[in-house]
Design a protein around this motif. Structure first.
Motif, PDB file in Angstrom:
ATOM      1  N   GLY A 185      -8.064   8.277   5.544  1.00 49.92           N
ATOM      2  CA  GLY A 185      -6.578   7.360   6.072  1.00 49.92           C
ATOM      3  C   GLY A 185      -7.327   5.891   6.025  1.00 49.92           C
ATOM      4  N   ASP A 198      -5.598   2.497   3.768  1.00 43.38           N
ATOM      5  CA  ASP A 198      -4.835   1.041   5.013  1.00 43.38           C
ATOM      6  C   ASP A 198      -5.566   0.066   5.245  1.00 43.38           C
ATOM      7  N   GLY A 225      -1.183   9.341  13.124  1.00 41.47           N
ATOM      8  CA  GLY A 225      -2.096   9.273  12.107  1.00 41.47           C
ATOM      9  C   GLY A 225      -1.284   7.962  11.074  1.00 41.47           C
ATOM     10  N   LYS A 275       0.476  -1.308  -0.182  1.00 35.48           N
ATOM     11  CA  LYS A 275       0.387   0.064   0.587  1.00 35.48           C
ATOM     12  C   LYS A 275       0.801   1.071   0.249  1.00 35.48           C
TER      13      LYS A 275
HETATM   14 MG    MG Z   1      -2.497   7.639   5.776  1.00 33.02          MG
END
Ligand code: MG
Ligand code: ADP
Ligand code: ASP
Length: 408
Positions: free
Chosen positions: A151, A154, A209, A7
């Motif tokens: 986010g 992930d 984060g 990723k």
């Molecule tokens: Mg991120």
């Protein structure tokens, strides 16, 4: 040899040069004899820019249209990366979330993955193709496009690794691993060789984060071998696994922090068994996420304080105001400009006195603690925002995270 999920986050795909670099990292993995599924985020600050653009047209945009808009960011990256791979002579195919079979619940903005139909990806892998999947997005039973929360690429990657029973899932980002605290704020922060799923989950939930909390949840539940590493440097990253190596038996493994916290205090309700349920079921009904709760009682009247994200404050105050007669409180106070600073470490379980030590350090640094909450492996404190970095630095030093021995 096996299947690897890689990723690459926003900064790592932020320009055509960076996408070339990603293509090379993908090709290296393929050349090592692995099948490769790549998950990518939107380029650079694209998602933020799309959010700003929407605000110019509508102050209060619908969540459905926001999902429609934000998912375009990742669609740009998957096609560009596939083009780069093809130009380098590799057979690559890009898939949006729905094409990749990423099914989610019927929620816009923060949907959970319910199932992944992997038939199509598996077919492409059989044909020896590199499969490039758009992160952060899915599709509902009713064919509505959804996003997985900021986010969330992930989570796409780790969920795919679990569903495809991948050998490992590598999260490539703009730091070389998981650090003792955010290295952008604290100079002495050190990279950890490993960290346990539980500790990482706490850190992620408490504001670190570097990984999306749901990605860590998936990794823990399906025992996905996860590594956070740099997309530019070749060095080894941080392995997230069941049990981390006890590097010098440190009590605290990391420190997380989060700003834009507000404290609300409901004063003067009767102190009886109805007080807490009546306030918090009301807030829950309005989907307001409450974090730390503290109740104090003086002469049969109660004062109930709780923390919320500042972006939720106005809504919280309105909901309470609208129910003033029902709740029968005297007044509601609030305070803005607060932050949450948390220490996390599985070594705390069997070591009393960690919270006490934390309070002492904060006192020595003249940082006032406004609220506290604890679990077996963390202590969180709410402090004023201007003291946040000072508090993190002092704790980092005291709990020996700055020490040379860590992260060797
Ligand atoms: Mg991120
Ligand atoms: P990506 O776009 O690759 O997903 P993110 O910005 O989401 O990258 O996550 C990486 C960032 O996380 C780092 O640049 C760093 O500022 C931040 N971060 C916060 N806490 C930590 C930590 N404990 N270790 C490493 N990075 C952290
Ligand atoms: N592009 C999305 C975001 O900025 C998802 C991600 O990067 O993981 O939040």
């Amino acid at each position: 040899m096996g299947l690897v999920v890689q990723k690459f986050g926003g900064t790592s795909v932020g320009s055509s040069e960076r996408i070339q670099n990603v293509a090379n990292r993908v090709i290296e993995e393929k050349a090592a004899g692995n099948d490769v599924v790549v998950v990518v985020s939107a380029m650079g600050k694209t998602t933020d820019e799309l959010v700003s653009l929407s605000k110019e047209l509508n102050e209060n945009p619908s969540k459905r249209e926001m999902d429609m808009l934000l998912t375009t960011g990742e669609q740009i990256t998957i096609s560009l990366l596939s083009l780069a791979l093809q130009a380098k002579g590799h057979d690559a195919v890009s898939l949006t979330g729905w094409q990749a079979g990423m099914k989610t619940e019927e929620v816009h903005g923060n949907a959970r993955i319910t199932n992944i139909e992997t038939v199509r990806i598996k077919q492409y892998l059989k044909e020896n193709k590199i499969v490039v999947v758009a992160g952060f997005q899915g599709i509902t039973e009713n064919n509505e496009i959804t996003t997985l929360g900021r986010g969330g690429s992930d989570t796409t990657a780790v969920a795919l690794a679990a569903a495809l029973e991948a050998e490992k899932c590598d999260i490539y980002t703009d730091v070389t691993g998981v650090y003792t605290t955010d290295p952008r704020y604290v100079k002495g922060a050190r990279k950890l060789n490993s960290i346990s799923y539980d500790e990482m989950l706490e850190l992620a939930n408490l504001g670190a984060g570097v990984l999306h909390p749901r990605a860590v949840e998936f990794a823990k539940n399906y025992e996905v071998k996860l590594e956070v590493r740099s997309s530019l440097e070749k060095e080894r990253g941080t392995i997230i696994k069941e049990e981390a190596e006890m590097e010098d038996n440190l009590l605290v493994r990391g420190i997380a922090f989060e700003d834009n916290i507000s404290r609300v205090t409901v004063i003067g309700m009767e102190d009886d068994i109805y007080t807490l349920p009546s306030i918090f079921s009301l807030l829950a009904k309005h989907h307001i996420n409450v974090d730390i709760i503290v109740q104090s009682v003086t002469s049969a009247k109660s004062a109930v304080s709780f923390s919320v994200k500042t972006e939720e404050l106005q809504r919280t105050l309105s909901v309470l105001e609208a129910q003033k007669r029902n709740l029968q409180y005297e007044e509601v106070e609030h305070e803005n400009g607060l932050s949450k600073v948390s220490i996390v470490g599985s070594g705390m379980v069997s070591n009393p006195g960690v919270a006490a030590k934390m309070f002492e350090v904060l006192q020595d640094s003249k940082v006032q603690v406004k609220m506290v909450s604890t679990s077996e492996i963390k202590v969180s404190t709410v402090v004023v925002q201007k003291d946040m970095v000072k508090a993190v630095e002092a704790l980092h030093e005291t709990f020996e995270l700055t020490n040379e021995r860590v992260g060797k």
